[in-house]
Every structure is written in structure tokens, then in C-alpha cells.
Scaffold this motif. Structure first.
Motif, PDB file in Angstrom:
ATOM      1  N   ILE A 245       0.855  -1.181   0.000  1.00 13.30           N
ATOM      2  CA  ILE A 245       0.000   0.000   0.000  1.00 13.30           C
ATOM      3  C   ILE A 245       0.893   1.234   0.000  1.00 13.30           C
ATOM      4  N   PRO A 246       0.338   2.422  -0.278  1.00 12.17           N
ATOM      5  CA  PRO A 246       1.167   3.638  -0.310  1.00 12.17           C
ATOM      6  C   PRO A 246       1.928   3.839   0.990  1.00 12.17           C
ATOM      7  N   GLY A 247       2.974   4.654   0.935  1.00 16.26           N
ATOM      8  CA  GLY A 247       3.831   4.904   2.082  1.00 16.26           C
ATOM      9  C   GLY A 247       3.092   5.500   3.264  1.00 16.26           C
ATOM     10  N   PHE A 248       3.808   5.608   4.377  1.00 15.67           N
ATOM     11  CA  PHE A 248       3.187   6.039   5.629  1.00 15.67           C
ATOM     12  C   PHE A 248       2.575   7.427   5.512  1.00 15.67           C
ATOM     13  N   SER A 249       3.285   8.370   4.935  1.00 13.75           N
ATOM     14  CA  SER A 249       2.789   9.746   4.859  1.00 13.75           C
ATOM     15  C   SER A 249       1.495   9.828   4.065  1.00 13.75           C
ATOM     16  N   LEU A 250       1.474   9.171   2.909  1.00  8.65           N
ATOM     17  CA  LEU A 250       0.280   9.213   2.074  1.00  8.65           C
ATOM     18  C   LEU A 250      -0.877   8.467   2.740  1.00  8.65           C
ATOM     19  N   SER A 251      -0.590   7.305   3.327  1.00 12.64           N
ATOM     20  CA  SER A 251      -1.643   6.533   4.003  1.00 12.64           C
ATOM     21  C   SER A 251      -2.203   7.298   5.187  1.00 12.64           C
ATOM     22  N   LEU A 252      -1.317   7.940   5.956  1.00 10.07           N
ATOM     23  CA  LEU A 252      -1.761   8.730   7.106  1.00 10.07           C
ATOM     24  C   LEU A 252      -2.601   9.915   6.651  1.00 10.07           C
ATOM     25  N   GLY A 253      -2.215  10.530   5.551  1.00  8.54           N
ATOM     26  CA  GLY A 253      -2.987  11.656   5.034  1.00  8.54           C
ATOM     27  C   GLY A 253      -4.395  11.238   4.636  1.00  8.54           C
ATOM     28  N   TYR A 254      -4.508  10.106   3.914  1.00 10.52           N
ATOM     29  CA  TYR A 254      -5.822   9.591   3.548  1.00 10.52           C
ATOM     30  C   TYR A 254      -6.650   9.262   4.787  1.00 10.52           C
TER      31      TYR A 254
ATOM     32  N   LEU B 152      -6.431  10.523   7.901  1.00  8.56           N
ATOM     33  CA  LEU B 152      -6.877  11.731   8.597  1.00  8.56           C
ATOM     34  C   LEU B 152      -7.972  12.450   7.820  1.00  8.56           C
ATOM     35  N   LEU B 153      -7.841  12.503   6.480  1.00  9.69           N
ATOM     36  CA  LEU B 153      -8.864  13.146   5.669  1.00  9.69           C
ATOM     37  C   LEU B 153     -10.186  12.407   5.774  1.00  9.69           C
ATOM     38  N   TYR B 154     -10.136  11.084   5.682  1.00  8.28           N
ATOM     39  CA  TYR B 154     -11.351  10.264   5.740  1.00  8.28           C
ATOM     40  C   TYR B 154     -12.042  10.408   7.090  1.00  8.28           C
ATOM     41  N   VAL B 155     -11.259  10.302   8.171  1.00 10.46           N
ATOM     42  CA  VAL B 155     -11.823  10.416   9.520  1.00 10.46           C
ATOM     43  C   VAL B 155     -12.367  11.812   9.758  1.00 10.46           C
ATOM     44  N   SER B 156     -11.681  12.820   9.257  1.00  9.56           N
ATOM     45  CA  SER B 156     -12.124  14.195   9.470  1.00  9.56           C
ATOM     46  C   SER B 156     -13.457  14.469   8.784  1.00  9.56           C
ATOM     47  N   ILE B 157     -13.603  13.995   7.546  1.00 10.04           N
ATOM     48  CA  ILE B 157     -14.827  14.266   6.786  1.00 10.04           C
ATOM     49  C   ILE B 157     -16.014  13.492   7.350  1.00 10.04           C
ATOM     50  N   LEU B 158     -15.793  12.231   7.703  1.00 13.60           N
ATOM     51  CA  LEU B 158     -16.910  11.374   8.101  1.00 13.60           C
ATOM     52  C   LEU B 158     -17.194  11.383   9.596  1.00 13.60           C
ATOM     53  N   VAL B 159     -16.220  11.752  10.426  1.00 12.33           N
ATOM     54  CA  VAL B 159     -16.415  11.677  11.876  1.00 12.33           C
ATOM     55  C   VAL B 159     -16.258  13.041  12.535  1.00 12.33           C
ATOM     56  N   LEU B 160     -15.096  13.646  12.393  1.00  9.01           N
ATOM     57  CA  LEU B 160     -14.808  14.865  13.146  1.00  9.01           C
ATOM     58  C   LEU B 160     -15.657  16.049  12.701  1.00  9.01           C
ATOM     59  N   LEU B 161     -15.849  16.221  11.399  1.00 11.38           N
ATOM     60  CA  LEU B 161     -16.610  17.369  10.901  1.00 11.38           C
ATOM     61  C   LEU B 161     -18.067  17.334  11.346  1.00 11.38           C
ATOM     62  N   PRO B 162     -18.785  16.205  11.202  1.00 13.82           N
ATOM     63  CA  PRO B 162     -20.168  16.174  11.697  1.00 13.82           C
ATOM     64  C   PRO B 162     -20.265  16.424  13.203  1.00 13.82           C
ATOM     65  N   ILE B 163     -19.331  15.850  13.984  1.00 13.52           N
ATOM     66  CA  ILE B 163     -19.351  16.078  15.426  1.00 13.52           C
ATOM     67  C   ILE B 163     -19.090  17.544  15.745  1.00 13.52           C
ATOM     68  N   ALA B 164     -18.147  18.150  15.024  1.00 15.44           N
ATOM     69  CA  ALA B 164     -17.847  19.561  15.255  1.00 15.44           C
ATOM     70  C   ALA B 164     -19.052  20.445  14.958  1.00 15.44           C
ATOM     71  N   MET B 165     -19.824  20.101  13.919  1.00 17.21           N
ATOM     72  CA  MET B 165     -21.001  20.899  13.573  1.00 17.21           C
ATOM     73  C   MET B 165     -22.046  20.853  14.683  1.00 17.21           C
ATOM     74  N   ILE B 166     -22.138  19.731  15.372  1.00 13.26           N
ATOM     75  CA  ILE B 166     -23.076  19.640  16.496  1.00 13.26           C
ATOM     76  C   ILE B 166     -22.706  20.659  17.562  1.00 13.26           C
TER      77      ILE B 166
END
Length: 273
Positions: A9-18, A20-34
Motif C-alpha cells: 500500500i502507499p507509504g506512511f505519509s500518504l496513508s496517514l494523510g488519507y 486523517l482526511l477520511y476520519v475528518s470528513i466522516l467523523v470529526l466534521l459532523p461532530i464539530a457541527m453539532i
């Protein structure tokens, strides 16, 4: 000198970026809006909304029923996982598949089916001298139904990977079956049981579809917090709905954090490093 194997799979930096982006959009952003929507309220309005007697009664019912259902699933889910792992019997694969039925069954269908079964004139409810449907007992049954697979599927792999040699060694040293279970098997199962309980508990807290039919939705008696939130949304009271949701979110997070701390402690105490 061995050559460095190519990464699958892609290297650590790219995998970590994906990640964090995925978790932020699907989890952190909706919770923050609340939280952001709740901040638009004054402290007085916020406190008045979350401490309304009707809302407080729903907190008590939701958390109490979720806790009760989780504890019931811990006992019977562990027993079912034990039976499916340790014994052979006719139609075992069918029974094993039925455990996952609450995952696949739409929650509204489950709620209608349970209400049909346990209503005063239902197939099972008519044989009881007390009401089950439209009472907290019915809510606990519905939450137990949807939470059972979490415990079974969490405990079952641990039992399957457990070495029979450890039990045989315990028996050869003079331990009876009860001592073998409490001293050898249970310490290995306990972290998995805690995980299953936390998943079933969290699932039950937010359950709506299977509960709304069998609960009867009587204010101050059988009204769960998710229904309070839905009622406020239907009344276009979005800020009030997010205020109640914020309380549920914070309390759920605190309880799950405590469960994870207990699980971490038991892993450190009972399992080898």
C-alpha cells in the motif's frame, strides 16, 4: 544484505494523510457541527433545554435500557459464542448465520416484528400477565435484539483461537471445570467481552428504528432520547436538537472512555506482554 520489500500500500505519509482526511470528513466534521450549532444558544437556553423534565426522563430511559441490554447480551452472547465454538449439533451453520440477522434486518422491520410478538394481543405477549410492548421492558428487548451480534462476534474468535492445551494443563494440575474457566479461560475472554459490551452499548444508545414502534413513545415513560431529537427536528428546532445531541455525545464519549480504560487495564493485568 536483504533487499527492502516493496510496500503493498502507499507509504506512511500518504496513508496517514488519507486516514486523517477520511476520519475528518466522516467523523470529526459532523461532530464539530453539532458543537458549533449548540454554541449559538445562550447558556440559560442550553441548560433549560437539556434539563427539561421530559428530556431528563429520556436520558434515564435511554442509558438505563442500553446498560441493561448490554449486560444481558454479555451473559447470553458469551454463552451463544461458547456453544457455537465448542459444540457440534444439527443446523449449527444456520444458527450461526441467524446471529447476524439483526445486522441485515432493517431496524424498522425489527421494531414491527417485535411489537407484533410482544403486544398484549401478540403471539407471545398474550401469554404474559404483564405488558411488555409499550413499556421499558419492550425497549430493553429491542436493544438486546440489535446488540447481540456485537458480543457474539467479538467473543467467538477469541474462543476459536484459545488453546485446548491450557485447559488440559489446568485439569492435569487438579483444577475443576469452574476453576479452569475462572482462572484460565475467563481472563482471556474478559477483554473481548468488554469490547463486545461497549459496542452493543454504543449501538443501543443511538438506536431509533427498532425501538420507536415497541416503545409506545409515551412522554416521561417510554420516550427515548433519539426520539426527543427527532421530534425537535420535525418542529424545526434544530438548535434544541443539537443541544440534546451534544449531551448524548459527551456522556457516551465519557462512558466509552471509561470502558476503554478498564479494557486497557485488564489487558495489561491479565494478558502477557
Amino acid at each position: 544484505m536483504k533487499e527492502k520489500s516493496a510496500a503493498i500500500i502507499p507509504g506512511f505519509s500518504l496513508s496517514l494523510g488519507y486516514t486523517l482526511l477520511y476520519v475528518s470528513i466522516l467523523v470529526l466534521l459532523p461532530i464539530a457541527m453539532i458543537f458549533f450549532n449548540t454554541l449559538s444558544m445562550s447558556w440559560g437556553d442550553f441548560w433549560k433545554t437539556i434539563t427539561h423534565p421530559r428530556v431528563m426522563a429520556s436520558y434515564k430511559l435511554s442509558f438505563g435500557a442500553a446498560l441493561a441490554a448490554g449486560l444481558v447480551n454479555v451473559v447470553f452472547g458469551t454463552v451463544i459464542a461458547w456453544v457455537l465454538t465448542r459444540y457440534r449439533f444439527p443446523f449449527k451453520r444456520i444458527v450461526d448465520g441467524l446471529v447476524d440477522l439483526p445486522f441485515a434486518l432493517p431496524t424498522a422491520v425489527a421494531g414491527i416484528a417485535l411489537t407484533t410478538l410482544y403486544s398484549p394481543n401478540g403471539w407471545l405477549g398474550q401469554f404474559f400477565s404483564f405488558k411488555i410492548a409499550f413499556t421499558p421492558i419492550g425497549i430493553i428487548i429491542a436493544l438486546t435484539f440489535i446488540g447481540l451480534p456485537f458480543v457474539v462476534r467479538t467473543v467467538q474468535p477469541v474462543l476459536q483461537s484459545f488453546s485446548q492445551e491450557a485447559e488440559e494443563t489446568s485439569a492435569s494440575l487438579g483444577a475443576n471445570r469452574f476453576q479452569t474457566f475462572t482462572k484460565v479461560i475467563f481472563p482471556e475472554l474478559f477483554p473481548a467481552i468488554l469490547t463486545g459490551f461497549s459496542l452493543a452499548f454504543a449501538r443501543a444508545l443511538g438506536e431509533y428504528g427498532s425501538v420507536v414502534f415497541i416503545a409506545g413513545n409515551m412522554p416521561m415513560k417510554t420516550e427515548i432520547t433519539p426520539l426527543i431529537i427527532m421530534t425537535k427536528l420535525e418542529q424545526y428546532d434544530y438548535v434544541g436538537a443539537t443541544a440534546v445531541a451534544t449531551v448524548m455525545l459527551v456522556l457516551s464519549f465519557v462512558l466509552l472512555l471509561l470502558i476503554n480504560l478498564i479494557q486497557w487495564y485488564t489487558n495489561r493485568k491479565f494478558l502477557p506482554s
